[in-house]
Write an enzyme that holds these catalytic residues in place. Structure first.
Site, PDB file in Angstrom:
ATOM      1  CG  ASP A   1      -2.253   0.637   1.091  1.00  0.00           C
ATOM      2  OD1 ASP A   1      -2.370   1.433   0.146  1.00  0.00           O
ATOM      3  OD2 ASP A   1      -3.086   0.658   1.986  1.00  0.00           O
TER       4      ASP A   1
ATOM      5  CD  GLU B   1      -9.819   3.282   0.123  1.00  0.00           C
ATOM      6  OE1 GLU B   1      -9.376   2.350   0.713  1.00  0.00           O
ATOM      7  OE2 GLU B   1      -8.849   4.144  -0.606  1.00  0.00           O
TER       8      GLU B   1
END
Length: 645
Positions: free
Chosen positions: A397, A452
């Protein structure tokens, strides 16, 4: 800037023109060579791109494409079928194109390909040692003031999680920066998607607006000075005056233009995969796609248990039990399992040896979230430890860049994980650009404004959800993370970080598992909620993540989409709509002759008021039947079709 004025002083060259047609003769590329190299594109009689200049500027004023002479042309036709390691859309992919390769006197080539579904070009150099690429020129001159779904960006430090701004080309200026892929509405029904693939040892491609109906290709320059401000954010404070230092003998990334006469064709377009470099893993049979029970979106919010939920061993055993019960292949342990900055320092609440033992016993794999920079700093030590634990994959990430250095990082991670039989999901990532074919252990990535955002955004609308399949998904799989069990109509929706809900209906979310391509597909909500919604969970659990066949049924960008996909002898249909309630008729002629059981989940009669309202139904059907799909505002519909033996 390109040094064309210096090059022009060498004299004017006699203009030559070369034609290249798609196999079905509909798309035509015209390549003109004189002082510059230009290409133009037509779809039948419809002009799409007017003569547009291509060039590579190297150091010391060398410009490949300025006053360059063609010394040879090579033409080729390929008609083949390919078998992808990962069946994102189809088990067999048709590869049919005509190719024109122009060999120039300055030790470079330009290769053009024309497929029925689009065209592509790339540079190739034949030079000794390393070369420095100062800039790449691609001035795209469009035939009219087309409309764009502009993927607006502020700067090159970006995770490419864009919203789309409906802008005409003439509205975009030099200050407008956009990432790829770029979806363009050509006004007469034709759509184009511009993207890149085969991205290796080179920075990503972006666009700036330009005067008139034009766009200019641009790339982030190589980082000269960086500053790390925490475990994940590394900012480029100063850049070099070049975009790449690379081997002088190489092929450069493909720039492709997907062309569709109707919106459905974009859903089946395979150019991004077809043009990518072939698989580099000798035996990829160990790679296992699957669904994933995800923790972060639902904030580990499990309840009706006798232990304190959170980032701890008991909670993850609960996720493992849930995954095992529903045949879900993986769970993910997202942020919190290690002390940030040190992958070897596991938080005391986690017993990794016990968890990995328990997961193996239950037949469930574990995927670990990691920050890219920490992984880079501890790469061999961390990956070797993951192998010892039996970890099946990693979610990397916050890279947030695609300059040459960062692109090379992706390839390094893909290669090192492949050696250890570890899967990869890139988040905080640039768009797919070919690595998934080279290293099919890279199953999916973000680079999409996905689910998200429900935790904090008011902009994750059904219209957005129905734009991404025609733009971002053309580039490759996207980790949107569907599956919310708390759902709201527009008037009821609000972003709540630890108790998120989705915008649109329950069936809008369930349909995403069919409509959105991701061979590593997340289930975003809490196992506790899935247990409470067993009918929906059971339905989702049967939906595959890879497909033998994909048949787009009905489509209109940002409005609606219905697609059928086959896995083995079962078919699945997913349909989604925007904020307009919609009814559509679907013909089942894609089925083989015979009788089938159709299990469908559809918006309930009150889904326009309560978005969680749904209805399960079942009936027998035959090939060629027609079914009517009804969807509420922000709604969806999904079906499983099983042969009757």
């Amino acid at each position: 800037m390109f040094s064309f004025l210096l090059a022009f002083s060498l004299g004017t060259l006699h203009s030559k023109e070369y034609k290249l047609f798609s196999p079905d003769k509909k798309l035509s590329l015209t390549v003109s060579v004189d002082e510059t190299v230009r290409f133009a594109l037509n779809n039948g009689t419809e002009q799409l791109i007017l003569p547009s200049t291509l060039a590579l500027e190297l150091e010391e004023g060398v410009v490949l494409g300025a006053n360059s002479r063609v010394i040879r042309k090579e033409q080729n036709t390929v008609n083949n079928t390919l078998t992808p390691v990962i069946k994102e859309k189809n088990a067999i992919v048709a590869e049919h194109y005509n190719e024109l390769k122009l060999v120039f006197d300055k030790d470079f080539d330009l290769t053009f390909r024309a497929y029925d579904e689009g065209v592509a070009y790339r540079f190739e150099t034949r030079m000794e040692g390393d070369i420095i690429v100062k800039a790449e020129k691609g001035d795209y001159r469009f035939a009219k003031n087309f409309l764009t779904y502009w993927p607006s960006e502020n700067d090159f430090h970006s995770n490419n999680q864009v919203y789309y701004h409906f802008k005409s080309l003439a509205e975009l200026g030099k200050k407008n920066l956009g990432s790829l892929p770029l979806l363009i509405d050509c006004l007469a029904g034709t759509k184009m998607v511009i993207g890149e693939t085969g991205l290796v040892d080179y920075p990503g491609m972006w666009f700036n607006g330009a005067e008139g109906n034009n766009l200019s290709l641009t790339n982030p320059a190589y980082p000269k000075k960086t500053e790390q401000v925490n475990d994940r954010d590394v900012f480029v404070r100063e850049r070099e005056n070049y975009i790449a230092k690379t081997n002088g003998t190489r092929t450069f990334p493909w720039r492709y233009i997907a062309v569709a006469d109707n919106d459905e064709e974009l859903i089946s377009n395979q150019l991004s995969w077809l043009l990518a470099n072939p698989c580099q893993i000798e035996n990829p049979s160990w790679i296992k796609p699957g669904k994933v029970a995800w923790d972060w979106w639902n904030a580990n919010m499990i309840y009706n248990v006798d232990f304190r939920s959170g980032v701890n061993t008991e909670t993850y055993k609960y996720y493992i039990d849930f995954a095992a019960e529903y045949g879900i292949e993986y769970i993910i342990m997202d942020e919190g399992w290690y002390e940030l900055g040190d992958l070897m320092n596991i938080v005391p609440e986690i017993d990794m040896e016990e968890l990995t033992r328990y997961a193996e016993q239950k037949g469930v794999g574990i995927i670990l979230w990691v920050v890219w920079k920490t992984l880079d700093d501890q790469l061999e030590q961390a990956l070797d430890q993951f192998v010892k634990w039996g970890i099946k994959g990693i979610k990397v990430d916050f890279m947030d860049k695609d300059d040459q250095w960062m692109v090379n990082y992706y390839h390094r991670i893909a290669k090192e994980t492949a050696k250890r039989k570890i899967l990869v999901n890139f988040h905080g990532a640039y768009k797919p650009a070919g690595i998934r074919r080279m290293y099919p252990n890279v199953l999916t990535r973000e680079g999409v404004n996905g689910g998200e955002q429900y935790k904090w955004s008011m902009r994750q609308t059904p219209e957005h959800n129905l734009t991404t399949p025609f733009s971002r998904m053309v580039a490759g799989p996207m980790d949107y993370t569907p599956g919310a069990m708390t759902n709201a109509q527009k008037k009821d929706y609000k972003p709540i970080f630890d108790q998120p809900m989705s915008m649109g209906t329950r069936c809008h979310q369930i349909a995403m598992f069919v409509v959105y391509e991701s061979p590593l597909q997340m289930l975003c909500d809490s196992p506790t909620r899935y247990y409470k919604e067993r009918e929906c969970t059971q339905f989702i659990s049967h939906i595959p993540v890879v497909w033998d066949e994909t048949v787009p049924l009905k489509a209109k960008v940002s409005d609606y989409l219905a697609v059928a996909r086959r896995n083995g002898d079962e078919w699945y249909i997913g349909a989604m709509t925007d904020w307009s309630a919609r009814e559509m008729t679907i013909n089942l002629s894609f089925l083989k002759e015979g009788r089938y059981k159709l299990q469908m989940i559809q918006d309930g009669i009150n889904a326009d008021r309560c978005a969680m309202d749904y209805k399960l139904d079942e009936k027998e059907i035959s090939a060629g039947d027609e079914i009517i799909i009804k969807m509420a505002p922000g709604g969806g519909w999904a079906a499983r079709i099983i042969p009757v033996k």
